[in-house]
Design a protein around this motif. Structure first.
Motif, PDB file in Angstrom:
ATOM      1  N   TYR A  58       0.811  -1.286   0.027  1.00 28.13           N
ATOM      2  CA  TYR A  58       0.170  -0.268  -0.052  1.00 28.13           C
ATOM      3  C   TYR A  58       1.015   1.368  -0.027  1.00 28.13           C
ATOM      4  N   CYS A  59       0.354   2.312  -0.577  1.00 27.84           N
ATOM      5  CA  CYS A  59       1.118   3.553  -0.670  1.00 27.84           C
ATOM      6  C   CYS A  59       1.304   4.114   0.797  1.00 27.84           C
ATOM      7  N   THR A  60       2.603   4.599   0.862  1.00 23.04           N
ATOM      8  CA  THR A  60       3.051   5.234   2.244  1.00 23.04           C
ATOM      9  C   THR A  60       2.194   6.550   2.503  1.00 23.04           C
ATOM     10  N   GLN A  61       1.729   7.135   1.467  1.00 25.87           N
ATOM     11  CA  GLN A  61       1.182   8.378   1.421  1.00 25.87           C
ATOM     12  C   GLN A  61      -0.461   8.382   1.639  1.00 25.87           C
ATOM     13  N   CYS A  62      -1.059   7.949   0.520  1.00 23.92           N
ATOM     14  CA  CYS A  62      -2.515   8.002   0.354  1.00 23.92           C
ATOM     15  C   CYS A  62      -3.093   6.699   0.759  1.00 23.92           C
ATOM     16  N   GLY A  63      -2.269   5.696   0.872  1.00 27.49           N
ATOM     17  CA  GLY A  63      -2.824   4.224   1.512  1.00 27.49           C
ATOM     18  C   GLY A  63      -3.470   3.330   0.349  1.00 27.49           C
ATOM     19  N   THR A  64      -3.318   3.975  -1.017  1.00 26.16           N
ATOM     20  CA  THR A  64      -3.973   3.384  -2.075  1.00 26.16           C
ATOM     21  C   THR A  64      -3.330   1.757  -2.401  1.00 26.16           C
ATOM     22  N   LYS A  65      -3.908   0.720  -2.452  1.00 31.53           N
ATOM     23  CA  LYS A  65      -3.559  -0.448  -2.790  1.00 31.53           C
ATOM     24  C   LYS A  65      -2.801  -0.369  -4.267  1.00 31.53           C
TER      25      LYS A  65
ATOM     26  N   TRP B 236      -0.346   4.821  11.854  1.00 32.61           N
ATOM     27  CA  TRP B 236      -0.212   5.632  10.567  1.00 32.61           C
ATOM     28  C   TRP B 236      -1.762   5.596   9.956  1.00 32.61           C
ATOM     29  N   PRO B 238      -3.707   7.265   6.265  1.00 29.23           N
ATOM     30  CA  PRO B 238      -3.339   8.084   4.818  1.00 29.23           C
ATOM     31  C   PRO B 238      -3.579   9.569   4.902  1.00 29.23           C
ATOM     32  N   LEU B 266       2.238  11.842   9.200  1.00 28.75           N
ATOM     33  CA  LEU B 266       0.953  10.722   9.048  1.00 28.75           C
ATOM     34  C   LEU B 266       0.901   9.776  10.011  1.00 28.75           C
ATOM     35  N   LEU B 298      -5.636   1.345   2.174  1.00 32.18           N
ATOM     36  CA  LEU B 298      -5.256   0.792   3.725  1.00 32.18           C
ATOM     37  C   LEU B 298      -6.009   2.105   4.342  1.00 32.18           C
ATOM     38  N   ARG B 301      -1.962   1.729   9.474  1.00 36.15           N
ATOM     39  CA  ARG B 301      -1.060   0.807   9.718  1.00 36.15           C
ATOM     40  C   ARG B 301      -0.912   0.925  11.251  1.00 36.15           C
TER      41      ARG B 301
END
Lengths: 360, 425
Positions: A58-65, B236, B238, B266, B298, B301
């Motif tokens: 998953y993206c570390t910024q927006c969480g998109t898979k 964490w 988004p 974040l 996501l 986390r």
């Protein structure tokens, strides 16, 4: 396609490991210690925001898979031939597949669409497309020179290609699977100014000239087509409840895997399009597709295919989307085919997946 | 070296337009070892005994006995000290005037401490802020101690303005942990709970003097088993997401939402204190911008970190779906802990209303508590509620306030209100 089964419910494998889950059947452990990371190293940046994709997929910024290579892939074997295969929006995996090849002036487009309520249809469709392409790689036979014998020889090759695709589908599955995988199959072979094509199921081949009317070359094996044959207008038939139930397919329980074969002469510049219903659901009539080709604002097939996929996604993306294009009649001016033989070179970040191992 | 693992329980499916994601994250620690013995740094224990004038002779004797029992449980090598507290705080042991004010436990220091405790006398008032501050000073005098824990015993109401106590609590927060116990019925649960919650400790009533020693022994044993000195829960989320709340929900309900410190843009960190071999559950609620049906992203986390090292991670996901069979389910763990959190609130609000003389509100709240205790299978809460209310209908939550209630029973209900049970097996 047949009406979609509900998206697969997550497998509740947690029950053996955690006694809590015996009494909480909807409570599934989604991550366990020791789970393998969802994606391999060398990840492309996030398609949504350009951020870094983490080991967890998953993206570390927006969480998109991050899409898997199976969810979205692109091919461009020559400057005048390109395809894009995409998961769409509503489906959880991409069960469409395509396989393209170019040899000089010759192009082969194969599209398969996995039936969505079957096990591992994503694996099956890709295997079928690749197997069929291999049969269609050599130039088509000329027979004894007379039209009838040419037609018979070409029909034999397409039938072999369908059989090879069918065999590939069967090989992906064990005997005891209750819902064996299956898929559609269309192929278009451009040789000079002649297009040979065949189809099983409801994926399609279109010939779309730059000027003048286009045509759907293939005939769907679907309930909608049955209605159309019976006199129902196309728009009405394709909107009917059973429209997407197919009457022929590749796979274990298929009644018959002999494709309907045809050929057509190209009379002017335009595009040969092979696509899945994920595209034509939103533009079934040739003129609607011609309008989208125009709207793409490009003469480059990869850009146009990308536009058509985006158009289908914007229209709802209800199904997986495959668009394969070959320029016919006239090459775009800036492009001169130099290589005599080129296979499916890849475009962008997403190479064509192999064997379907990377799905899921 | 301690091992941590994380498991996530949630229904990841959201309906079209859905924004709120709830998940229970279970963090489990194993191989924690013993406090101060894992090579990461020394552990320190301070025992704080109320020696105010309200402590009668027998209570004082019991308190001394309890403090001695606790000293006996402190593992050799652990730095320790004993504070005697009334209107001011006095260092009862070790008897030093300067330099390090805590000494490592050994046979000799143990005997000295037990002797020093036996000489304590009662007298004076109760100003707990001075006790807390002295504990802080003692820990500061031994910088090699990285795991700081105190046990506080009191029997009466604090004789200071709330603000004075709150400021002392704030000074101690994040520096040391403190488990608090009240003996008798003259102390205020709400007051002592404020200390315990801020200092990541427990609060309980010791109803009878006879139980004091056993309780202190148990508390100290637990503390000694915490081989992981300090850990953080990291969350964490988004970009653009909002954290609705982060709560510990097992073994007790503790709202951590306001205790976030930023790790980066974040990620926020929440204190969890020291860990033994144990498992704790956290309820995390995140609000996201809705995505199209079929999209997955996501939501969080959730990590357990020691220093900068992430030891375990759980992924909280969101998948938008138009299949109402998937989206309308509520995860059983989420439902269970949502009920248990409401139970704690209902008990505390009900008892507060009762104390304020609002019988109608008290009846409603405690009735709801009875209902929730039944629904969530919290038998301990049910049995404690039975001592405060007569139950007409458990399922409907119909109750009557008992005419006469033992004060100790009411306080026991109050202190236990935050204790949760796990999903019924």
């Amino acid at each position: 396609m047949t009406p979609d089964a509900p998206a697969a419910t997550p497998t509740l494998t947690a029950s053996e490991a955690n006694p809590l889950d015996e009494v909480s059947p909807i409570s599934a452990v989604t991550v366990r210690p020791g789970d393998r990371p969802a994606v391999e190293a060398d990840r492309a940046p996030c398609l949504q925001c350009g951020g870094v994709v983490d080991d967890d997929g998953y993206c570390t910024q927006c969480g998109t898979k991050a899409p898997s290579p199976r969810d979205h892939f692109e091919e461009q074997p020559a400057p005048w031939v390109a395809g894009v295969c995409d998961r769409g929006i509503r489906h959880t995996r991409n069960e469409d597949a395509m396989a393209l090849a170019v040899d000089g002036e010759r192009a082969v487009l194969v599209v398969c669409d996995g039936v969505s309520n079957c096990v591992d249809s994503d694996v099956a469709s890709l295997a079928a497309a690749k197997a069929a392409l291999d049969v269609l790689r050599p130039p088509l036979p000329k027979g004894l020179g007379v039209p009838e014998s040419v037609a018979a020889a070409v029909t034999k090759v397409f039938t072999d290609a369908a059989a090879a695709g069918n065999k590939a589908v069967l090989e992906t599955v064990h005997d005891d699977v209750p819902n064996p995988p299956s898929c559609t199959f269309v192929a278009a072979v451009l040789e000079g100014t002649t297009v040979h094509y065949c189809g099983i199921g409801d994926s399609r081949v279109y010939l779309l000239p730059d000027a003048g009317g286009g045509q759907i070359l293939t005939v769907d094996d679907s309930m909608a087509q049955v209605l159309i044959m019976g006199g129902t207008p196309r728009a009405e038939a394709e909107a009917s409840k059973q429209a997407h139930s197919i009457t022929k397919w590749l796979g274990k329980d298929s009644p018959d895997v002999v494709p309907r074969v045809g050929q057509v002469e190209v009379t002017g510049p335009g595009w040969l399009l092979a696509c899945s219903d994920g595209l034509w659901n939103y533009a079934s009539e040739p003129d609607a597709l011609q309008a989208q080709l125009q709207a793409a604002g490009s003469s480059e097939p990869h850009a146009i295919a990308t536009h058509l996929v985006a158009f289908a996604n914007k229209s709802g993306g209800q199904d997986n989307i495959t668009v394969a294009l070959a320029r016919v009649g006239q090459r775009p001016v800036e492009e001169v085919s130099t290589s005599s033989t080129s296979d499916s070179s890849t475009v962008g970040n997403n190479a064509a997946p192999d064997g379907g191992e990377s799905h899921g | 070296m301690a091992d941590f693992s994380a498991a996530v329980y949630q229904n990841e499916f959201l309906p079209d337009g859905g924004t709120d994601v709830h998940a229970i994250v279970t963090i489990e620690c194993s191989g924690a070892g013993t406090a101060g013995q894992t090579g990461s740094g020394a552990a320190g224990e301070i025992i704080i005994i109320d020696t105010s004038g309200s402590m009668g002779q027998s209570a004082m004797a019991a308190a001394k006995h309890a403090a001695q029992a606790a000293v006996n449980e402190i593992v050799d090598g652990t730095y320790f000290a004993v504070i005697s507290g009334n209107g001011a705080a006095f260092l009862a042991y070790p008897l030093v005037n300067s330099g390090p004010a805590m000494v490592p436990m050994s046979d000799a220091t143990r005997a000295e401490a037990i002797d020093a405790i036996s000489r304590l006398r009662s007298g004076g008032g109760t100003e707990i802020s001075t006790w807390l501050d002295m504990a802080g000073v003692l820990f500061t005098s031994v910088p090699q101690v990285i795991q700081r824990h105190a046990i506080l015993l009191t029997d009466g109401e604090n004789n200071e303005p709330d603000q004075v106590l709150d400021e002392a609590i704030a000074r101690a927060t994040g520096y040391y942990q403190c488990d608090c116990r009240g003996v008798g019925v003259d102390w205020k649960v709400e007051e002592i709970r404020r200390i315990a919650q801020a200092l990541l400790g427990t609060v309980d009533i010791i109803p009878s003097e006879a139980q004091m020693a056993a309780e202190f022994e148990a508390m100290m044993q637990k503390s000694m088993a915490r081989g992981v000195a300090d850990a953080q829960l990291r969350v964490w989320t988004p970009q653009g997401a909002q954290i609705l709340f982060v709560r510990q929900v097992s073994p007790t309900v503790e709202d951590l939402t306001s205790r976030r410190t930023a790790v980066n843009d974040l990620t926020g960190a929440y204190p969890t204190g020291a860990w033994a071999d144990e498992s704790r559950d956290y309820h995390v609620a995140i609000r996201l911008a809705a995505k199209d049906v079929g999209q997955e992203q996501l939501a969080a986390r959730v990590q357990l970190a020691i220093g900068e090292e992430v030891k375990a991670q759980g992924l909280v996901k969101a998948k938008w779906s138009d299949d109402s069979e998937l989206t309308t389910r509520i995860d059983q763990q989420v439902a269970h802990y949502t009920g248990q959190t409401e139970l704690a609130e209902a008990i505390q609000e009900g008892l507060a209303a009762k104390a304020a003389g609002n019988e109608e509100l008290a009846t409603t709240k405690l009735g709801r508590a009875v209902q929730l205790a039944k629904e969530t299978g919290n038998d301990e809460a049910t049995s404690k509620l039975r001592k405060v209310v007569d139950i007409d209908d458990e399922d409907a939550g119909t109750v009557r306030l008992k005419k006469s209630v033992e004060k100790a029973d009411e306080m026991a209900l109050d202190t236990a209100s935050t204790k949760t049970t796990r999903v019924r097996k």
